[in-house]
Design an enzyme around this catalytic site. Structure first.
Site, PDB file in Angstrom:
ATOM      1  N   ARG A 162       0.918  -1.203  -0.048  1.00 14.12           N
ATOM      2  CA  ARG A 162       0.070  -0.002   0.023  1.00 14.12           C
ATOM      3  C   ARG A 162       0.807   1.283  -0.069  1.00 14.12           C
ATOM      4  O   ARG A 162       0.636   2.179   0.731  1.00 14.12           O
ATOM      5  CB  ARG A 162      -1.011   0.024   1.379  1.00 14.12           C
ATOM      6  CG  ARG A 162      -1.930  -0.897   1.356  1.00 14.12           C
ATOM      7  CD  ARG A 162      -2.988  -0.932   0.145  1.00 14.12           C
ATOM      8  NE  ARG A 162      -4.108  -1.768   0.535  1.00 14.12           N
ATOM      9  CZ  ARG A 162      -3.996  -3.250   0.042  1.00 14.12           C
ATOM     10  NH1 ARG A 162      -2.918  -3.651  -0.515  1.00 14.12           N
ATOM     11  NH2 ARG A 162      -5.044  -4.098   0.232  1.00 14.12           N
ATOM     12  N   SER A 236     -10.167  -0.855   4.425  1.00 12.60           N
ATOM     13  CA  SER A 236      -9.292  -0.806   5.554  1.00 12.60           C
ATOM     14  C   SER A 236      -8.837   0.483   5.896  1.00 12.60           C
ATOM     15  O   SER A 236      -7.845   1.246   5.103  1.00 12.60           O
ATOM     16  CB  SER A 236      -8.262  -1.752   5.387  1.00 12.60           C
ATOM     17  OG  SER A 236      -8.611  -3.152   4.661  1.00 12.60           O
ATOM     18  N   GLU A 338      -3.832   3.603   7.077  1.00  9.41           N
ATOM     19  CA  GLU A 338      -3.905   3.339   5.577  1.00  9.41           C
ATOM     20  C   GLU A 338      -4.455   4.685   4.577  1.00  9.41           C
ATOM     21  O   GLU A 338      -4.045   4.974   3.766  1.00  9.41           O
ATOM     22  CB  GLU A 338      -4.448   2.122   5.014  1.00  9.41           C
ATOM     23  CG  GLU A 338      -4.304   1.765   3.479  1.00  9.41           C
ATOM     24  CD  GLU A 338      -5.242   0.850   2.943  1.00  9.41           C
ATOM     25  OE1 GLU A 338      -5.338  -0.269   3.395  1.00  9.41           O
ATOM     26  OE2 GLU A 338      -6.130   1.361   1.747  1.00  9.41           O
TER      27      GLU A 338
HETATM   28  P1  FAD Z   1      -8.624   9.032  -3.627  1.00  7.89           P
HETATM   29  O1  FAD Z   1      -9.219   8.623  -2.464  1.00  7.89           O
HETATM   30  O2  FAD Z   1      -9.369  10.351  -4.509  1.00  7.89           O
HETATM   31  O3  FAD Z   1      -7.259   9.515  -3.383  1.00  7.89           O
HETATM   32  C1  FAD Z   1      -6.338   8.664  -2.608  1.00  7.89           C
HETATM   33  C2  FAD Z   1      -4.890   9.755  -2.613  1.00  7.89           C
HETATM   34  O4  FAD Z   1      -4.635   9.753  -3.634  1.00  7.89           O
HETATM   35  C3  FAD Z   1      -5.196  10.949  -1.992  1.00  7.89           C
HETATM   36  O5  FAD Z   1      -4.206  11.592  -1.316  1.00  7.89           O
HETATM   37  C4  FAD Z   1      -5.140  11.638  -3.409  1.00  7.89           C
HETATM   38  O6  FAD Z   1      -4.678  13.038  -3.086  1.00  7.89           O
HETATM   39  C5  FAD Z   1      -4.292  10.935  -4.317  1.00  7.89           C
HETATM   40  N1  FAD Z   1      -4.497  10.930  -5.550  1.00  7.89           N
HETATM   41  C6  FAD Z   1      -5.879  10.381  -6.062  1.00  7.89           C
HETATM   42  N2  FAD Z   1      -6.095  10.443  -7.681  1.00  7.89           N
HETATM   43  C7  FAD Z   1      -4.525  10.914  -7.825  1.00  7.89           C
HETATM   44  C8  FAD Z   1      -4.009  11.526  -8.938  1.00  7.89           C
HETATM   45  N3  FAD Z   1      -4.567  11.173 -10.296  1.00  7.89           N
HETATM   46  N4  FAD Z   1      -2.656  11.833  -9.028  1.00  7.89           N
HETATM   47  C9  FAD Z   1      -2.075  12.081  -7.953  1.00  7.89           C
HETATM   48  N5  FAD Z   1      -2.730  11.877  -6.590  1.00  7.89           N
HETATM   49  C10 FAD Z   1      -3.914  11.159  -6.682  1.00  7.89           C
HETATM   50  N6  FAD Z   1      -7.820  -0.613  -1.368  1.00  7.89           N
HETATM   51  C11 FAD Z   1      -7.055  -1.420  -1.891  1.00  7.89           C
HETATM   52  O7  FAD Z   1      -5.845  -1.471  -2.157  1.00  7.89           O
HETATM   53  N7  FAD Z   1      -7.371  -2.778  -1.707  1.00  7.89           N
HETATM   54  C12 FAD Z   1      -8.880  -2.894  -1.554  1.00  7.89           C
HETATM   55  O8  FAD Z   1      -9.435  -4.281  -1.535  1.00  7.89           O
HETATM   56  C13 FAD Z   1      -9.683  -1.924  -1.052  1.00  7.89           C
HETATM   57  N8  FAD Z   1     -10.876  -2.183  -0.653  1.00  7.89           N
HETATM   58  C14 FAD Z   1     -11.708  -1.005  -0.730  1.00  7.89           C
HETATM   59  C15 FAD Z   1     -13.175  -1.213  -0.413  1.00  7.89           C
HETATM   60  C16 FAD Z   1     -13.970  -0.206  -0.030  1.00  7.89           C
HETATM   61  C17 FAD Z   1     -15.315  -0.449   0.378  1.00  7.89           C
HETATM   62  C18 FAD Z   1     -13.277   1.235   0.132  1.00  7.89           C
HETATM   63  C19 FAD Z   1     -14.341   2.350   0.471  1.00  7.89           C
HETATM   64  C20 FAD Z   1     -12.047   1.411  -0.120  1.00  7.89           C
HETATM   65  C21 FAD Z   1     -11.231   0.244  -0.446  1.00  7.89           C
HETATM   66  N9  FAD Z   1      -9.906   0.251  -0.784  1.00  7.89           N
HETATM   67  C22 FAD Z   1      -9.066  -0.696  -1.300  1.00  7.89           C
HETATM   68  C23 FAD Z   1      -9.200   1.704  -0.837  1.00  7.89           C
HETATM   69  C24 FAD Z   1      -9.368   2.583  -1.951  1.00  7.89           C
HETATM   70  O9  FAD Z   1     -10.602   2.129  -2.828  1.00  7.89           O
HETATM   71  C25 FAD Z   1      -8.343   2.699  -2.976  1.00  7.89           C
HETATM   72  O10 FAD Z   1      -7.267   3.076  -2.366  1.00  7.89           O
HETATM   73  C26 FAD Z   1      -8.268   3.511  -4.309  1.00  7.89           C
HETATM   74  O11 FAD Z   1      -7.205   3.339  -4.970  1.00  7.89           O
HETATM   75  C27 FAD Z   1      -8.702   4.919  -4.086  1.00  7.89           C
HETATM   76  O12 FAD Z   1      -8.985   5.683  -5.360  1.00  7.89           O
HETATM   77  P2  FAD Z   1      -9.587   6.947  -5.325  1.00  7.89           P
HETATM   78  O13 FAD Z   1      -9.377   7.345  -6.629  1.00  7.89           O
HETATM   79  O14 FAD Z   1     -10.859   6.948  -4.542  1.00  7.89           O
HETATM   80  O15 FAD Z   1      -8.650   7.954  -4.430  1.00  7.89           O
HETATM   81  N1  EPU Z   2     -10.029 -10.950  10.741  1.00 13.85           N
HETATM   82  C1  EPU Z   2     -10.838 -10.883  11.801  1.00 13.85           C
HETATM   83  N2  EPU Z   2     -11.655 -10.050  12.390  1.00 13.85           N
HETATM   84  C2  EPU Z   2     -12.055  -8.949  11.685  1.00 13.85           C
HETATM   85  C3  EPU Z   2     -11.500  -8.952  10.481  1.00 13.85           C
HETATM   86  C4  EPU Z   2     -10.574  -9.875  10.070  1.00 13.85           C
HETATM   87  O1  EPU Z   2     -10.260 -11.845  12.635  1.00 13.85           O
HETATM   88  O2  EPU Z   2     -13.007  -8.273  12.200  1.00 13.85           O
HETATM   89  C5  EPU Z   2      -9.271 -12.032  10.167  1.00 13.85           C
HETATM   90  C6  EPU Z   2      -9.921 -12.705   9.155  1.00 13.85           C
HETATM   91  O3  EPU Z   2     -10.808 -13.831   9.716  1.00 13.85           O
HETATM   92  C7  EPU Z   2      -8.890 -13.255   8.157  1.00 13.85           C
HETATM   93  C8  EPU Z   2      -7.816 -12.297   8.419  1.00 13.85           C
HETATM   94  O4  EPU Z   2      -8.132 -11.516   9.476  1.00 13.85           O
HETATM   95  O5  EPU Z   2      -8.387 -14.530   8.939  1.00 13.85           O
HETATM   96  C9  EPU Z   2      -7.685 -11.388   7.064  1.00 13.85           C
HETATM   97  O6  EPU Z   2      -9.115 -10.733   7.045  1.00 13.85           O
HETATM   98  P1  EPU Z   2      -9.422 -10.327   5.481  1.00 13.85           P
HETATM   99  O7  EPU Z   2      -9.312 -11.694   4.606  1.00 13.85           O
HETATM  100  O8  EPU Z   2     -10.990  -9.625   5.387  1.00 13.85           O
HETATM  101  O9  EPU Z   2      -8.592  -9.430   4.864  1.00 13.85           O
HETATM  102  P2  EPU Z   2      -7.783  -7.970   5.638  1.00 13.85           P
HETATM  103  O10 EPU Z   2      -6.370  -8.363   5.899  1.00 13.85           O
HETATM  104  O11 EPU Z   2      -8.541  -7.411   6.504  1.00 13.85           O
HETATM  105  C10 EPU Z   2      -6.705  -7.195   3.417  1.00 13.85           C
HETATM  106  C11 EPU Z   2      -6.538  -5.952   2.743  1.00 13.85           C
HETATM  107  C12 EPU Z   2      -8.006  -5.632   2.067  1.00 13.85           C
HETATM  108  C13 EPU Z   2      -8.075  -6.725   0.967  1.00 13.85           C
HETATM  109  C14 EPU Z   2      -8.078  -7.925   1.600  1.00 13.85           C
HETATM  110  C15 EPU Z   2      -8.171  -8.989   0.481  1.00 13.85           C
HETATM  111  C16 EPU Z   2      -5.117  -4.400   4.155  1.00 13.85           C
HETATM  112  C17 EPU Z   2      -4.972  -3.397   5.055  1.00 13.85           C
HETATM  113  N3  EPU Z   2      -6.498  -4.450   3.692  1.00 13.85           N
HETATM  114  O12 EPU Z   2      -7.745  -7.050   4.475  1.00 13.85           O
HETATM  115  O13 EPU Z   2      -7.729  -4.245   1.263  1.00 13.85           O
HETATM  116  O14 EPU Z   2      -9.273  -6.364   0.223  1.00 13.85           O
HETATM  117  O15 EPU Z   2      -6.968  -8.382   2.530  1.00 13.85           O
HETATM  118  O16 EPU Z   2      -7.228  -9.056  -0.032  1.00 13.85           O
HETATM  119  O17 EPU Z   2      -4.254  -4.920   3.615  1.00 13.85           O
HETATM  120  C18 EPU Z   2      -8.200  -1.866   1.620  1.00 13.85           C
HETATM  121  O18 EPU Z   2      -6.899  -1.690   1.656  1.00 13.85           O
HETATM  122  O19 EPU Z   2      -8.756  -1.024   1.975  1.00 13.85           O
HETATM  123  C19 EPU Z   2      -8.576  -3.178   1.686  1.00 13.85           C
HETATM  124  C20 EPU Z   2      -9.875  -3.582   1.740  1.00 13.85           C
END
Ligand code: FAD
Ligand code: EPU
Length: 342
Positions: A162, A236, A338
């Protein structure tokens, strides 16, 4: 292209936080961006994508520029790969579906991640065993001060968990304009992470495909992550902390059921959601499902902080601080946020 004044950013962030921007404008191309950054503008600038990884804790006394550069172009291909360029303002999941439809493999495990293409390398987004690092080829960015285009290769981006150069030494210096991905013509399936295999089985999939993997990921994500359209959140809130093997052995000797997975670097990534679930506002309680006013910790995923409606950014931030302190007190581990705090 129009500069609006004193507008609410609530529709532009997935936490649904109601702060105001002094100025706000969207741009569709580099010429519009350059006009908005005209020499007399000395205002601090915030680049916004989909707003899904931001927590606003105060009004923005500056210019918020929403990147809306779109377009997906197949540049060229060789025997193994296809090189695809996408505008930074393209919706990430739409881009993923575009690739799946054409059988370009590599991003299917990253299905349904909110936000836009531009933030994907900045955050090095990842899920279910795949990160942008695995498919990234090159990106073009614009230097806000020097007013010039710069190309970044994969090694220039210094991707980490990340993390990238855009969150460290080049923080707030560049606008990412477009990203080129190198996708596989012949898929390499990643199904060994988490619950993907189980989900594919439940779905009755006989023949593996990138579409099936994408659908499995969508089903898993929808079952545990709150939909920002219904409940404000930014995914997260903290990163999973990484510790050495020695530290892990020590932690496990005290807390037998602590969850950790070995990384390719040989370190251990702890499940922050589990750590948070073991702590709470008081002894014998858990943060998981906790709610104070409209700020809370999601009931299905303790790593996700939520806004049930009218929480402000400070309330969410303060809750995150209490969580961080309680995890530190119980396990001696300092969680790192994050989400980008503004
Ligand atoms: P923004 O929130 O708009 O911006 C994020 C940062 O990037 C800010 O600092 C902004 O200034 C900068 N930025 C944005 N666009 C640009 C650009 N074009 N040039 C320069 N800087 C820029 N992330 C994961 O990695 N894995 C996941 O599984 C995941 N699951 C998610 C689930 C949910 C329900 C939610 C709400 C979020 C999740 N995220 C996850 C986090 C998020 O989706 C990612 O970090 C995504 O890449 C953010 O994109 P954005 O366009 O919304 O960025
Ligand atoms: N867990 C718990 N309790 C909770 C949540 C999770 O015990 O309340 C345990 C689960 O049972 C599992 C482990 O934690 O054994 C991992 O959980 P999960 O698979 O849900 O993934 P995570 O580690 O919580 C990460 C990323 C997610 C990504 C998923 C799948 C980070 C910070 N988060 O979550 O990314 O979607 O793995 O790869 O690395 C994000 O970055 O915003 C994000 C959602």
């Amino acid at each position: 292209m129009q500069i609006q004044e004193n507008i609410s950013l609530r529709p532009y962030n997935s936490f649904g936080i109601d702060v105001r921007a002094r100025y706000f404008a969207a741009f569709n191309n580099i010429e519009e961006l350059e006009t908005l950054l005209s020499p007399d503008s000395r205002l601090p600038t915030l680049i916004l994508g989909g707003g899904s990884n931001i927590l606003f804790t105060k009004d923005v006394d500056g210019l918020v520029l929403k990147n809306e550069i779109t377009g997906i172009t197949e540049l060229h291909e060789d025997s193994q790969y296809v090189y695809v360029k996408a505008g930074a303002g393209e919706n990430w999941h739409r881009f993923v579906l575009h690739c799946i439809e054409r059988n370009w493999a590599g991003v299917e495990n990253l299905s349904l991640i909110p936000g836009n293409v531009g933030a994907s390398p900045m955050q090095n987004i990842g899920a279910y065993g795949v990160e942008i690092d695995d498919v990234f080829w090159v990106l073009e960015a614009y230097h806000l001060k020097e007013k010039k285009r710069v190309t970044f290769t994969r090694s220039d981006c210094e991707f980490g968990y990340r993390d990238s150069v855009f969150k460290k030494k080049f923080k707030d210096q560049f606008v990412i304009l477009n990203v080129t991905f190198r996708l596989h013509k012949k898929p390499i399936f990643h199904t060994n992470y988490g619950a993907i295999e189980q989900e594919l089985e439940k779905m009755g999939i006989k023949e593996l495909s990138i579409k099936a993997i994408s659908n499995a990921v969508i089903r898993i994500r929808s079952s545990k992550l709150p939909d920002p359209a219904i409940t404000g959140n930014a995914g997260s809130f903290f990163k999973n902390p990484v510790v050495s093997k020695e530290q892990f052995v020590q932690l496990k000797s005290i807390t037998h059921n602590i969850i950790g997975h070995e990384t390719i670097e040989g370190t251990i990534k702890l499940a922050a959601g589990w750590l948070i679930e073991q702590c709470g506002p008081e002894a014998e309680t858990s943060w998981k499902g906790f709610r104070r006013g409209d700020a809370g910790c999601h009931a299905n995923q303790a790593l996700v902080l939520v806004n049930y409606g009218d929480a402000n950014g400070k309330e969410i931030f303060n809750l995150s601080e209490e969580i961080l302190q309680s995890v530190k007190a119980k396990f001696g581990i300092t969680l790192e946020r994050e989400v980008n705090i503004i």
